[in-house]
Structures are given as C-alpha cells and as structure tokens.
Write a protein that holds these residues in place. Structure first.
Motif, PDB file in Angstrom:
ATOM      1  N   VAL A 129       0.730  -1.008   0.042  1.00  0.00           N
ATOM      2  CA  VAL A 129      -0.074   0.023  -0.082  1.00  0.00           C
ATOM      3  C   VAL A 129       0.935   1.156   0.163  1.00  0.00           C
ATOM      4  O   VAL A 129       1.809   1.341   0.958  1.00  0.00           O
ATOM      5  N   ALA A 153      -2.715  -0.751  -3.299  1.00  0.00           N
ATOM      6  CA  ALA A 153      -3.572   0.220  -3.145  1.00  0.00           C
ATOM      7  C   ALA A 153      -2.973   1.589  -2.852  1.00  0.00           C
ATOM      8  O   ALA A 153      -1.750   1.564  -2.575  1.00  0.00           O
ATOM      9  N   MET A 255      -6.561   0.033  -8.772  1.00  0.00           N
ATOM     10  CA  MET A 255      -6.384  -0.512  -7.485  1.00  0.00           C
ATOM     11  C   MET A 255      -7.303   0.397  -6.645  1.00  0.00           C
ATOM     12  O   MET A 255      -7.586   1.564  -6.968  1.00  0.00           O
ATOM     13  N   PRO A 256      -7.605   0.021  -5.215  1.00  0.00           N
ATOM     14  CA  PRO A 256      -8.479   0.891  -4.328  1.00  0.00           C
ATOM     15  C   PRO A 256      -7.649   2.063  -4.181  1.00  0.00           C
ATOM     16  O   PRO A 256      -6.096   2.066  -3.770  1.00  0.00           O
ATOM     17  N   SER A 284     -12.984   5.585  -6.805  1.00  0.00           N
ATOM     18  CA  SER A 284     -11.697   6.191  -5.764  1.00  0.00           C
ATOM     19  C   SER A 284     -12.701   6.954  -4.432  1.00  0.00           C
ATOM     20  O   SER A 284     -14.022   7.043  -4.894  1.00  0.00           O
ATOM     21  N   ALA A 311      -7.548   1.154   3.397  1.00  0.00           N
ATOM     22  CA  ALA A 311      -7.018   0.525   2.167  1.00  0.00           C
ATOM     23  C   ALA A 311      -6.364  -0.566   2.263  1.00  0.00           C
ATOM     24  O   ALA A 311      -6.507  -1.519   1.589  1.00  0.00           O
ATOM     25  N   ARG A 314      -9.125  -3.168   2.288  1.00  0.00           N
ATOM     26  CA  ARG A 314      -9.848  -3.363   0.897  1.00  0.00           C
ATOM     27  C   ARG A 314      -8.933  -4.391   0.348  1.00  0.00           C
ATOM     28  O   ARG A 314      -9.161  -5.313  -0.602  1.00  0.00           O
ATOM     29  N   VAL A 315      -7.523  -4.260   0.341  1.00  0.00           N
ATOM     30  CA  VAL A 315      -6.775  -5.129  -0.277  1.00  0.00           C
ATOM     31  C   VAL A 315      -7.005  -6.693   0.083  1.00  0.00           C
ATOM     32  O   VAL A 315      -7.036  -7.744  -0.497  1.00  0.00           O
TER      33      VAL A 315
END
Length: 322
Positions: A129, A153, A255-256, A284, A311, A314-315
């Motif tokens: 991240v 992310a 990606m997030p 986003s 973040a 979320r991954v």
C-alpha cells in the motif's frame, strides 16, 4: 586596481560563506544523525525508516513531500501508529534526509518511482500500500501506473495532480539551476531559507497553528543544507511537468484509491486537485478533513492512519474474494 580589489573581496566573502554553510550543515547532521537503515540500489544510496513486522496485510510505504524527509512521518506519530498492525517503510526520497540524489539523473517523479520500486524488490516486498503526501503523491501515482502489480492500493494526501499556474515554481527553483544554483545554495540560499522558513511553516499548516511537536522536533537544519535545498528546488521545478505526465492517465488506475485532503488546504487547491482526481479515478474515495490544511498527517493523524488501514483492509477483502 579598485575592480581587482572588489573581485578579490567578493571571492573571499563567497569562500567564507561556502565554508560557513558547510560547517553548519555538518553540525546539523551531527545533531540529527540518521535513524534508519541504508540500501544502495541502481547506484543510489537510499535511507529509510522501518517499523513493525511482516503480518497478514501488505507492507505500507510512506513517501514524504517536498522539503521534508521520512522523519516527518515519525514526528507526526503515524509511522509508529501504523506499525502496531503493519510493516511500514518510510523512504527519504532522493536528495532528502540522508538519501543521495546523483546529478547524472533528472529526478522526475517517474525516475523516483522506478528507483523506489527497485528498492522494494531488493527488500523482498512484492506488493504494498503506497501512501504519498504532497509531492510524494506524484511518485506514488507513477509507481501505480508503471507496475500496478506491485501497488496493492494508493492513499494520496494533499496532492498535486493537475497542472496549474504556480508562482512558487519560479520563486523557489533557483538553487536547482546548474552553476548559478550551486553558488546560491552554498552562499545566500541557506540564509534566505532560514529567514523565510517560519513563514513557510505557518502557510503549510494554515488555517491551524504550527503544532508544538513540529516546531520543536522537525530537523530544520537538515532541510536547509545546501544538498537538500538543491533537491527541493529541483522538485519544485519538476512539479508541474510531473503532474502533466500523468494527467491523462488517471483513469488507468484500477487498484483501491483513497484521496485525503484538508478542506482548507492553502497549498494545493482541493477542488482542482484532490476533488478532480476523485472524478478521474473510477471507484476512488475522497475524504476531506474540515479545518485541516496541507499538513494533514500532523493536523489529523487519526484520519490518515484510518485511511491507510482501510486501504489495507480493502486489499485483504479482495484477496479473500479471489
């Protein structure tokens, strides 16, 4: 004869200024020695702070803004707070803190991104991240666009993403000019920088005050060394081209992405920058912190830590669904 005397006197004065600035820089380095580790990659010696242990989630990488260094994240408290649950690495970007900035390269955001990606690979980190603040967001975006498989992310704080007319670019780029800039940064630039730094600090923290922990703990002496003044001036000159290089590619980011900004940022216009990026990147999330200025990681460290943790969550959720 008078002209010769004038030239000789000027040469002596310049030489004295060079020696004095070099001595001051060495003393400041002695007062604030490196607190992290070093890694040489692609011929560049990088300094970084590392906290926490490898856990289930991805490593968090922190990228500081212009004029700062990795120590800024430690000072804000977010480095140690994130390390309670994550493996965290905060780099001194090239030329800042104790990282080298070889003159044989033009250190665009893209070049810095490649270097840091290679460093992470050397460290055995496959995905992370990436959280950038201010100028560091340009590097973070480049990392995601260059190798999206390496960036799990993005967390983008107080960033500059869309080219705009900036009066600070010509005002602060002088020390990066070859030869003339070298003379400036070893003679008058440190003196000017010492004089205007209190005003700059007030502006980047506006509308809030400069917090006591920053005023007392930030290693200003390191930031005003001739070497770092050159890096800061070069980053200033490269800021608009850096934003222009990715402006039409924001939609490629998959990606997030969490975008944070102080609602009252006096440095990067929130509407033109963070809000516009949010519209450009599908999926986003934009989070604005009321009353906060540009230094959001100091003004609202809890919000920054929460965004980075969200973040990372979320991954993990995406991995679980896969």
């Amino acid at each position: 004869m008078k002209a010769a005397n004038w030239i000789a006197g000027a040469a002596v004065a310049l030489g004295g200024a060079v020696l004095a600035n070099d001595l001051v820089a060495r003393r400041n380095e002695a007062r604030h020695p490196p607190r992290g580790r070093f890694l040489t990659v692609d011929g560049v010696r990088l300094h970084f702070l590392e906290r926490g242990a490898a856990q289930a989630g991805p490593t968090v990488v922190l990228l500081h803004g212009n004029g700062a260094m990795a120590e800024d994240f430690a000072l804000s408290g977010i480095l140690d707070e994130l390390a309670r649950h994550h493996h965290v690495i905060a780099f001194d970007r090239p030329g800042f803190g104790y990282s080298d900035r070889p003159r044989r390269h033009i250190w665009t955001a893209a070049a810095q991104a490649r270097l840091l990606r290679h460093a992470l690979r050397r460290m055995g980190i496959q995905r992370s991240v990436v959280a950038g603040h201010s100028w560091g967001t340009l590097v973070a975006l480049e990392m995601a666009l260059q190798r999206p498989d390496q960036v799990a992310a993005l967390v983008l704080m107080s960033g500059y993403f869309t080219p705009t007319l900036r009066m600070d670019v010509p005002a602060f780029s002088g020390p990066a000019i070859p030869i003339l800039g070298d003379v400036m940064r070893y003679t008058i630039s440190p003196l000017i920088a010492w004089a205007i730094t209190p005003l700059l600090f007030r502006r980047i923290f506006s509308p809030g005050p400069v917090p006591a922990h920053f005023a007392e703990g930030f290693p200003t002496g390191l930031a005003l060394r001739p070497s770092q003044l050159r890096a800061a001036a070069a980053d200033t000159a490269l800021m608009i081209p850096g934003a222009a290089a990715t402006r039409n590619r924001h939609g490629e980011v998959r990606m997030p992405v969490l975008i944070l900004a102080g609602a009252d940022d006096q440095i990067a216009d929130v509407g033109r920058q963070s809000a516009r990026l949010h519209r450009d990147i599908p999926g986003s999330e934009l989070r604005l912190v009321p009353g906060a200025g540009h230094m959001i990681h100091h003004a609202a460290p809890e919000a920054v830590v929460q965004a980075i943790r969200d973040a990372a969550d979320r991954v993990r959720d995406e991995r679980a669904r896969d």
